[in-house]
Scaffold this motif. Structure first.
Motif, short mmCIF file in Angstrom:
data_model
loop_
_atom_site.label_atom_id
_atom_site.label_comp_id
_atom_site.label_asym_id
_atom_site.label_seq_id
_atom_site.Cartn_x
_atom_site.Cartn_y
_atom_site.Cartn_z
N MET A 1 0.85 -1.18 0.00
CA MET A 1 0.00 0.00 0.00
C MET A 1 0.89 1.23 0.00
N TYR A 2 0.29 2.32 -0.41
CA TYR A 2 1.02 3.58 -0.50
C TYR A 2 0.19 4.69 0.13
N LEU A 3 0.88 5.52 0.88
CA LEU A 3 0.29 6.71 1.44
C LEU A 3 0.88 7.87 0.64
N ILE A 4 0.00 8.63 0.00
CA ILE A 4 0.44 9.74 -0.84
C ILE A 4 0.06 11.04 -0.15
N PHE A 5 1.07 11.83 0.16
CA PHE A 5 0.86 13.16 0.73
C PHE A 5 0.84 14.16 -0.41
N VAL A 6 -0.25 14.90 -0.53
CA VAL A 6 -0.38 15.97 -1.51
C VAL A 6 -0.08 17.26 -0.77
N ASN A 7 0.93 17.99 -1.24
CA ASN A 7 1.36 19.23 -0.58
C ASN A 7 1.15 20.41 -1.52
N TYR A 8 0.23 21.30 -1.16
CA TYR A 8 -0.06 22.46 -2.00
C TYR A 8 1.13 23.40 -2.09
N LYS A 9 1.36 23.91 -3.29
CA LYS A 9 2.41 24.90 -3.53
C LYS A 9 1.81 26.28 -3.81
N LYS A 10 0.52 26.32 -4.01
CA LYS A 10 -0.18 27.56 -4.37
C LYS A 10 -1.21 27.90 -3.29
N PRO A 11 -1.64 29.16 -3.26
CA PRO A 11 -2.69 29.56 -2.30
C PRO A 11 -4.00 28.81 -2.57
N LEU A 12 -4.82 28.68 -1.53
CA LEU A 12 -6.07 27.94 -1.65
C LEU A 12 -6.98 28.47 -2.76
N ALA A 13 -6.96 29.76 -3.01
CA ALA A 13 -7.78 30.30 -4.09
C ALA A 13 -7.40 29.68 -5.43
N GLU A 14 -6.13 29.41 -5.64
CA GLU A 14 -5.66 28.76 -6.86
C GLU A 14 -6.00 27.27 -6.84
N VAL A 15 -5.84 26.64 -5.68
CA VAL A 15 -6.17 25.22 -5.52
C VAL A 15 -7.63 24.98 -5.88
N GLU A 16 -8.52 25.83 -5.39
CA GLU A 16 -9.96 25.66 -5.60
C GLU A 16 -10.33 25.59 -7.07
N LYS A 17 -9.59 26.25 -7.92
CA LYS A 17 -9.87 26.23 -9.37
C LYS A 17 -9.73 24.83 -9.95
N TYR A 18 -8.97 23.96 -9.30
CA TYR A 18 -8.67 22.64 -9.85
C TYR A 18 -9.25 21.49 -9.03
N VAL A 19 -9.97 21.79 -7.95
CA VAL A 19 -10.48 20.72 -7.08
C VAL A 19 -11.41 19.79 -7.82
N ASP A 20 -12.35 20.30 -8.60
CA ASP A 20 -13.29 19.43 -9.31
C ASP A 20 -12.56 18.53 -10.31
N ALA A 21 -11.61 19.08 -11.04
CA ALA A 21 -10.84 18.29 -12.01
C ALA A 21 -10.01 17.23 -11.29
N HIS A 22 -9.44 17.60 -10.15
CA HIS A 22 -8.66 16.67 -9.34
C HIS A 22 -9.52 15.51 -8.87
N ARG A 23 -10.70 15.80 -8.35
CA ARG A 23 -11.59 14.75 -7.85
C ARG A 23 -12.09 13.86 -8.99
N SER A 24 -12.38 14.44 -10.12
CA SER A 24 -12.79 13.64 -11.28
C SER A 24 -11.66 12.72 -11.73
N TYR A 25 -10.44 13.23 -11.70
CA TYR A 25 -9.29 12.42 -12.05
C TYR A 25 -9.14 11.25 -11.08
N LEU A 26 -9.29 11.50 -9.79
CA LEU A 26 -9.18 10.43 -8.80
C LEU A 26 -10.25 9.37 -9.00
N ASP A 27 -11.43 9.77 -9.46
CA ASP A 27 -12.52 8.81 -9.70
C ASP A 27 -12.09 7.69 -10.64
N ARG A 28 -11.24 8.01 -11.58
CA ARG A 28 -10.72 6.99 -12.51
C ARG A 28 -10.04 5.87 -11.74
#
Length: 95
Positions: A1-28
């Motif tokens: 098993m693998y534990l993946i830590f996702v570490n933001y490099k950008k402010p949350l306002a920038e992160v929010e722009k990609y959250v839906d795409a990120h979650r859709s990608y994870l659905d795969r």
């Protein structure tokens, strides 16, 4: 098993722009059974993904296609571990 830590490099306002795409990608990968669970860290400086990829190369491939990675939103740390001690019923996630 693998534990993946996702570490933001950008402010949350920038992160929010990609959250839906990120979650859709994870659905795969939920669809293939490679992901067990995921979600934001608290405080919200990134996220955590529990992954049962075949090997480290496959776990890394999951991160390389993530919109967070492709758009420079996050870095990833991948830790391999063997869940030898676990709650009853958890074995369904590691077999």
């Amino acid at each position: 098993m693998y534990l993946i830590f996702v570490n933001y490099k950008k402010p949350l306002a920038e992160v929010e722009k990609y959250v839906d795409a990120h979650r859709s990608y994870l659905d795969r990968y939920y669809g293939t059974g490679e992901l067990v669970c995921s979600g934001p860290r608290n405080p919200r400086v990134g996220g955590i993904i529990l992954c049962r990829a075949e090997n480290m190369k496959a776990a890394k491939a999951i991160t390389l296609g993530d919109p967070f990675y492709l758009n420079g939103i996050a870095d990833y740390e991948i830790i391999e571990f063997d869940p030898v001690k676990r709650a009853p019923g958890f074995e369904q996630f590691i077999e």
